[in-house]
Each structure stands twice: as C-alpha cells, then as structure tokens.
Design an enzyme around this catalytic site. Structure first.
Site, short mmCIF file in Angstrom:
data_model
loop_
_atom_site.label_atom_id
_atom_site.label_comp_id
_atom_site.label_asym_id
_atom_site.label_seq_id
_atom_site.Cartn_x
_atom_site.Cartn_y
_atom_site.Cartn_z
N GLY A 13 0.84 -1.16 -0.36
CA GLY A 13 0.05 0.18 0.21
C GLY A 13 1.30 1.33 0.10
O GLY A 13 2.26 1.48 0.07
N ALA A 15 1.93 2.88 2.61
CA ALA A 15 3.09 3.39 3.83
C ALA A 15 4.42 2.08 3.01
O ALA A 15 5.20 2.96 3.06
CB ALA A 15 2.41 3.21 5.09
N ALA A 45 -8.89 4.06 -1.81
CA ALA A 45 -9.17 5.38 -1.71
C ALA A 45 -9.72 6.36 -2.29
O ALA A 45 -9.26 6.42 -3.47
CB ALA A 45 -8.03 5.72 -0.95
N GLN A 46 -10.55 7.46 -1.73
CA GLN A 46 -11.22 8.14 -2.70
C GLN A 46 -11.60 9.06 -3.37
O GLN A 46 -10.83 10.16 -3.24
CB GLN A 46 -12.97 7.44 -2.91
CG GLN A 46 -13.33 6.33 -3.63
CD GLN A 46 -15.04 6.08 -3.71
OE1 GLN A 46 -15.54 6.95 -3.30
NE2 GLN A 46 -15.31 4.38 -3.95
N GLU A 112 -15.10 17.50 2.99
CA GLU A 112 -15.01 16.25 3.21
C GLU A 112 -15.80 17.04 5.08
O GLU A 112 -15.40 18.00 5.51
CB GLU A 112 -14.19 15.23 3.56
CG GLU A 112 -14.18 14.70 2.22
CD GLU A 112 -13.04 13.53 1.88
OE1 GLU A 112 -13.25 12.15 2.29
OE2 GLU A 112 -11.94 13.60 1.94
N ASP A 206 -3.34 -9.36 9.61
CA ASP A 206 -2.55 -10.57 9.82
C ASP A 206 -1.47 -10.11 11.24
O ASP A 206 -0.67 -11.20 11.44
CB ASP A 206 -1.89 -11.14 8.83
CG ASP A 206 -3.34 -11.92 7.83
OD1 ASP A 206 -3.72 -11.83 7.93
OD2 ASP A 206 -2.30 -11.62 6.89
N HIS A 227 -17.07 3.61 8.44
CA HIS A 227 -18.14 5.11 7.30
C HIS A 227 -19.38 5.07 7.41
O HIS A 227 -19.86 3.69 6.83
CB HIS A 227 -17.12 4.68 6.12
CG HIS A 227 -17.44 5.76 4.85
ND1 HIS A 227 -18.52 6.38 4.38
CD2 HIS A 227 -15.07 6.65 4.74
CE1 HIS A 227 -17.79 7.09 3.60
NE2 HIS A 227 -16.22 7.36 3.57
N ARG A 268 -17.17 10.72 11.42
CA ARG A 268 -18.15 9.78 10.73
C ARG A 268 -18.77 8.94 11.79
O ARG A 268 -19.16 8.61 10.96
CB ARG A 268 -17.09 9.13 10.41
CG ARG A 268 -16.27 9.67 8.39
CD ARG A 268 -15.08 8.57 8.35
NE ARG A 268 -14.57 9.38 7.18
CZ ARG A 268 -13.57 8.93 5.97
NH1 ARG A 268 -13.25 8.12 6.37
NH2 ARG A 268 -13.48 9.50 5.31
N HIS A 329 -14.78 0.70 7.41
CA HIS A 329 -13.96 1.24 6.53
C HIS A 329 -12.40 1.35 7.38
O HIS A 329 -11.40 1.49 6.54
CB HIS A 329 -14.33 2.70 6.29
CG HIS A 329 -13.79 3.12 5.17
ND1 HIS A 329 -13.11 2.91 4.03
CD2 HIS A 329 -13.00 5.07 5.59
CE1 HIS A 329 -13.16 4.38 4.03
NE2 HIS A 329 -12.63 5.41 4.06
N GLU A 353 -2.42 1.95 8.15
CA GLU A 353 -2.93 0.83 8.63
C GLU A 353 -2.76 0.04 10.20
O GLU A 353 -3.49 -0.06 10.78
CB GLU A 353 -4.72 0.90 8.11
CG GLU A 353 -5.22 0.75 9.29
CD GLU A 353 -6.90 0.44 7.74
OE1 GLU A 353 -6.06 1.02 6.36
OE2 GLU A 353 -7.83 -0.32 8.07
N ARG A 364 -10.38 8.40 12.54
CA ARG A 364 -9.96 9.92 12.10
C ARG A 364 -10.90 10.90 11.23
O ARG A 364 -11.31 10.29 10.65
CB ARG A 364 -9.54 8.40 11.14
CG ARG A 364 -8.11 9.03 10.18
CD ARG A 364 -7.91 8.50 9.36
NE ARG A 364 -8.72 7.63 8.55
CZ ARG A 364 -8.86 7.45 7.07
NH1 ARG A 364 -8.87 8.64 6.82
NH2 ARG A 364 -9.73 6.25 6.77
N SER A 369 -5.40 9.85 6.30
CA SER A 369 -5.03 8.33 6.16
C SER A 369 -3.60 8.08 5.46
O SER A 369 -3.01 7.86 5.29
CB SER A 369 -5.98 6.91 5.84
OG SER A 369 -6.36 7.49 4.28
N LEU A 370 -4.04 8.78 3.99
CA LEU A 370 -3.04 8.35 2.55
C LEU A 370 -1.87 9.53 3.39
O LEU A 370 -0.83 8.69 2.93
CB LEU A 370 -3.51 8.88 1.74
CG LEU A 370 -3.91 8.55 0.96
CD1 LEU A 370 -4.71 8.86 0.17
CD2 LEU A 370 -3.72 7.21 0.94
C1 SIN Z 1 -14.50 8.46 0.89
O1 SIN Z 1 -13.38 8.68 0.25
O2 SIN Z 1 -14.99 8.88 1.94
C2 SIN Z 1 -12.49 7.84 2.08
C3 SIN Z 1 -11.92 8.70 2.64
C4 SIN Z 1 -11.07 8.80 3.73
O3 SIN Z 1 -11.16 7.33 4.15
O4 SIN Z 1 -10.40 9.03 4.47
#
Ligand code: SIN
Length: 430
Positions: A13, A15, A45-46, A112, A206, A227, A268, A329, A353, A364, A369-370
């Site tokens: 990923g 990281a 991730a969107q 967001e 794991d 989420h 969230r 999520h 994560e 969060r 996260s990214l």
């Molecule tokens: C989302 O696009 O809603 C997720 C992004 C995130 O988890 O921060």
C-alpha cells in the site's frame, strides 16, 4: 529461499511503497504483497489527501483532527503529520501524481465531513489509485527493490524481543524464511474480518495477530471506524464507498419520506450513529443519498467512477437518490509505535493502518489516512537509515513444521484478534 535483505517491507500500500522509495539504492529491499501488488486498500481510497493550506490553516486543521478524534489524539503525531504535509505533497507532485487543478493551474481542494474548510487534494474520485499506482511504478523502477506477490507473512522470526525476519507462505502453501535486521509492517487494517467492509477481503489484520502472539505492544484495538455511506447491496463482498467528498460537495441524506434528518458533514462516527438511528426509526436497511444537488458537471468530472459504478448497480445518480448504509472502513488502533514508527520490538517497524501512533485518536478525520501513511512511512525509512540501530537477532534456523495449514492458522489468528478487540472493549468500559 532463506535469503537475507537489508529491509523487508510487508505490504504494497501507500505506506510500504513510500518507505521503499525513501530508502537509497544501496539498501537491498524486499516487499511482499499478500495478493497482487495493486490489491491494497490504498488503491481504493477515493476522497483525497489533506494538505495544510498555508500557516493560517494550521490551528484549524489541528483542531479539526483533534475534534474528530475526540481529543484522544497524540498531539505530537498530529503536529508532525500536518507540518510534513506540504513536503509530502511536493514530493508526490514531483513523482508525477496528478491532482485536480483550477483554471489557473493551481491545486484545487475539496471538502469532507468535519473539515472547517476545503483542504483535500483529489484526483477525480480515485485519489488513492492515482497516488499508489505512481508510487508502485516508482518502486518497480528501483533495482534494489524486489517485489514478491501472492506471498503471505505468517510469522516473525524473533528472539529476545529482537526481530530477525519473517516466515512466509506462497500461494501453493509452501513455507519459507527471509532474514533481515529491519522489518516494516505496512499491511493495512482488518476490514476482511468484517461481513460489511469497504476493505479488500484479504486484509485480515495478520500483522496484528502475529504481534499479539509475540507480545508486541498494541493499542486501541476497539477503535474501528465505520464509514457512514457505502452503496447498499444484498450481494456479498466488498462494500462500495460513496466518498465523503460527495457530501462535502453538497450531497444530501434523506429518510424514507425523502426528508433530511441530520447534518451530512458531521464526523464519521456521529453521522453513522445518526444513520443507524434513522434506519431503526424507519424500519429500513438503508437511507437515501442524493447527489443531484452537485449538478451534472461536478458529478461527471469529479465523481466519474462513482457515477459509473452506481449505473452498473442500476442507479443513475444524475436522476435519483441512491441507497446507502454504514460499513466498516478503517482501523485507528493497531501495533503501538513511536513517532519514528518503531514498535516495542527491536528491528520491527509498523506504519499506515497497521500501526497506531495516536494521530487519529478515537475517530479519524477524513483524508488524513493517506497523508499519515506517507509521513510515518518516511519516518520509518529515516530511522532505519539514521537511527541508533540494535543488536542483531540471535535466532537460529526456523522449523517450518510448527505451522498448521493456512486455513487453521488464519482461523486461529482471526479468533485471537477478535478476542483481543473484545478484551480491550471490556477494559475500556470497566
Ligand atoms: C472517502 O472518500 O470517503 C474515504 C476517504 C477516507 O477514508 O479518508
């Protein structure tokens, strides 16, 4: 195999890949991936990645992160993440990541939930794919890095609380050992343990199970993020996310009568609770999300992937609301690490994560996260290069016969994780 590397990274990923990219060419590095290298949750991730928008944004960004996290965040980790964001973004852009830009070519920002202003960079509604694919392409160009796909870590090689490598299983269930004085666990969260999750099903915590087995410190295992908005479906399998940035751009939530029932931009955890309460009141299995307030152009240019996927599921978001429901999520808990991503075991790092450095607190903030993954993966690489080092692991050869078959092994790991989560929940409520 029994090979030796300077660094082993578990997970492809954001990281894991960024850690590899921050190690110089003289460092022989192995990265393993449980499935294909592009099948990590980072690819899914969107919404986007946060960035500090100038010094006047610092206090607000800090406050938004802390408030969403119920003030349980480690303030030093939050400060480091925010202060590092501009250099990380500069590096991503230099590596070729394409973020949305306005008419004048300046970076464009979306918003967001729980953000007091737009500070999220995005690439359509596939920001994770854009970033992670760029990182993966970069890693594939590095001659010092070997990527091993379809390879599962099943244990660590350990003696006297020093890590000396990993035990792996390939897709024919053959077991092998690989040695290294530096092992980085970057293998995501644990969504695969849940029936309804936005995560890949093979992401099953794991590393956490293996950490529990070796008494490596873990933290906040019961901090699981739900989420609020995933596309409702009766089909089994991964839940499809309806990005929070859709609500950030103006989408509304309706009850069964088509009436708004809550503030769509709450953190969230609070919004998920409001949706569940409404579902209970309405005796329904979902609420409705209406993207029409965004307008056709925004939907088609910013959210083409969501538009297409909803069409495939029989919903035209240009014309009608879609059914949405909360689903697992993200995992805020994990293997406890310090600000250099060091675990309680010498030679063992964790980032992304898999780790818990406290930056997210109890919940969060969207699109942190990214950023967190990249900041603390870089810090792990820095510590490997410039840290004080440690004594080599005195472990000898590892017997491969001590491991049961894959199914039994992972069933045991799963039950240990669930037991540990329950244990921590009880401890925190006692
Ligand atoms: C989302 O696009 O809603 C997720 C992004 C995130 O988890 O921060």
């Amino acid at each position: 195999m029994n090979e030796r590397y300077d660094v082993i990274i578990v997970g492809t990923g954001a990281a894991g890949l960024y850690c590899a990219l921050n190690l110089p060419d003289r460092i022989r590095t192995l990265i393993i991936s449980k499935q294909k290298a592009d099948e990590s949750d980072s690819f899914l991730a969107q919404g986007g990645i946060c960035m500090l928008c100038g010094e006047d944004d610092y206090d607000n960004y800090f406050a938004d992160t802390m408030k969403a996290g119920h003030y349980e965040n480690d303030e030093r980790a939050v400060d480091l993440m925010i202060r590092s964001s501009n250099s990380i973004i500069r590096d991503l852009v230099a590596r070729g990541v394409r973020f949305a830009r306005d008419g004048e070519g300046r970076l464009d920002f979306t918003r967001e939930g729980a953000h007091s202003r737009p500070r999220i960079l995005f690439h359509e509604d596939v920001t994770g794919r854009e970033i992670t694919q760029t990182l993966l392409d970069g890693v594939r160009c590095k001659k010092n890095v070997t990527i091993l796909e379809n390879t599962t870590m099943i244990d660590l090689i350990v003696k006297d609380n020093i890590c000396g490598g990993i035990v792996i299983m390939d897709d024919h269930d053959r077991i092998d050992t690989i040695f290294s004085d530096n092992v980085v666990l970057a293998c995501g969260g644990l969504g695969g343990l849940y029936k309804n999750s936005t995560n890949f099903p093979h992401i099953t915590g794991d590393a956490l199970a293996i950490a529990l087995k070796h008494n490596i410190a873990v933290e906040h295992l019961d901090y699981i993020q739900i989420h609020p908005t995933t596309l409702y479906s009766k089909k089994p399998g991964r839940r499809f996310l309806i990005s929070e940035s859709v609500r950030g751009e103006g989408a509304l939530l309706y009850d069964k009568h088509g009436q708004r029932f809550t503030n769509e931009l709450q953190p969230r955890d609070l919004l998920s609770e409001a949706i569940w309460a409404q579902m209970e009141k309405d005796h329904t299995e979902f609420v409705w999300e209406d993207m029409r307030p965004l307008g056709k152009e925004t939907i088609l240019t910013h959210f083409p992937n969501i538009y297409q996927r909803c069409l495939e599921e029989g919903f035209d978001v240009l014309k009608e609301p879609i059914p949405v429901v909360p689903a697992q999520h993200y995992f805020m808990g994990g293997i406890k690490v310090d600000l250099s991503s060091r675990t309680s075991m010498a030679g063992l790092y964790a980032c992304g994560e898999t780790s818990c450095n406290g930056v997210h607190g109890k919940n969060r903030l969207a699109s942190n996260s990214l950023l967190e993954s990249l900041v603390f993966a870089q810090r792990a690489a820095d510590d490997i290069l410039f840290g004080s080092g440690h004594a080599p692991c005195p472990a000898g050869p590892v017997s491969k016969n001590i491991y049961p078959d894959r199914e039994t092994l992972f069933a045991t790991y799963r039950s240990h994780i669930l037991e540990a989560i329950e244990g921590m929940k009880n401890e925190e409520t006692a």
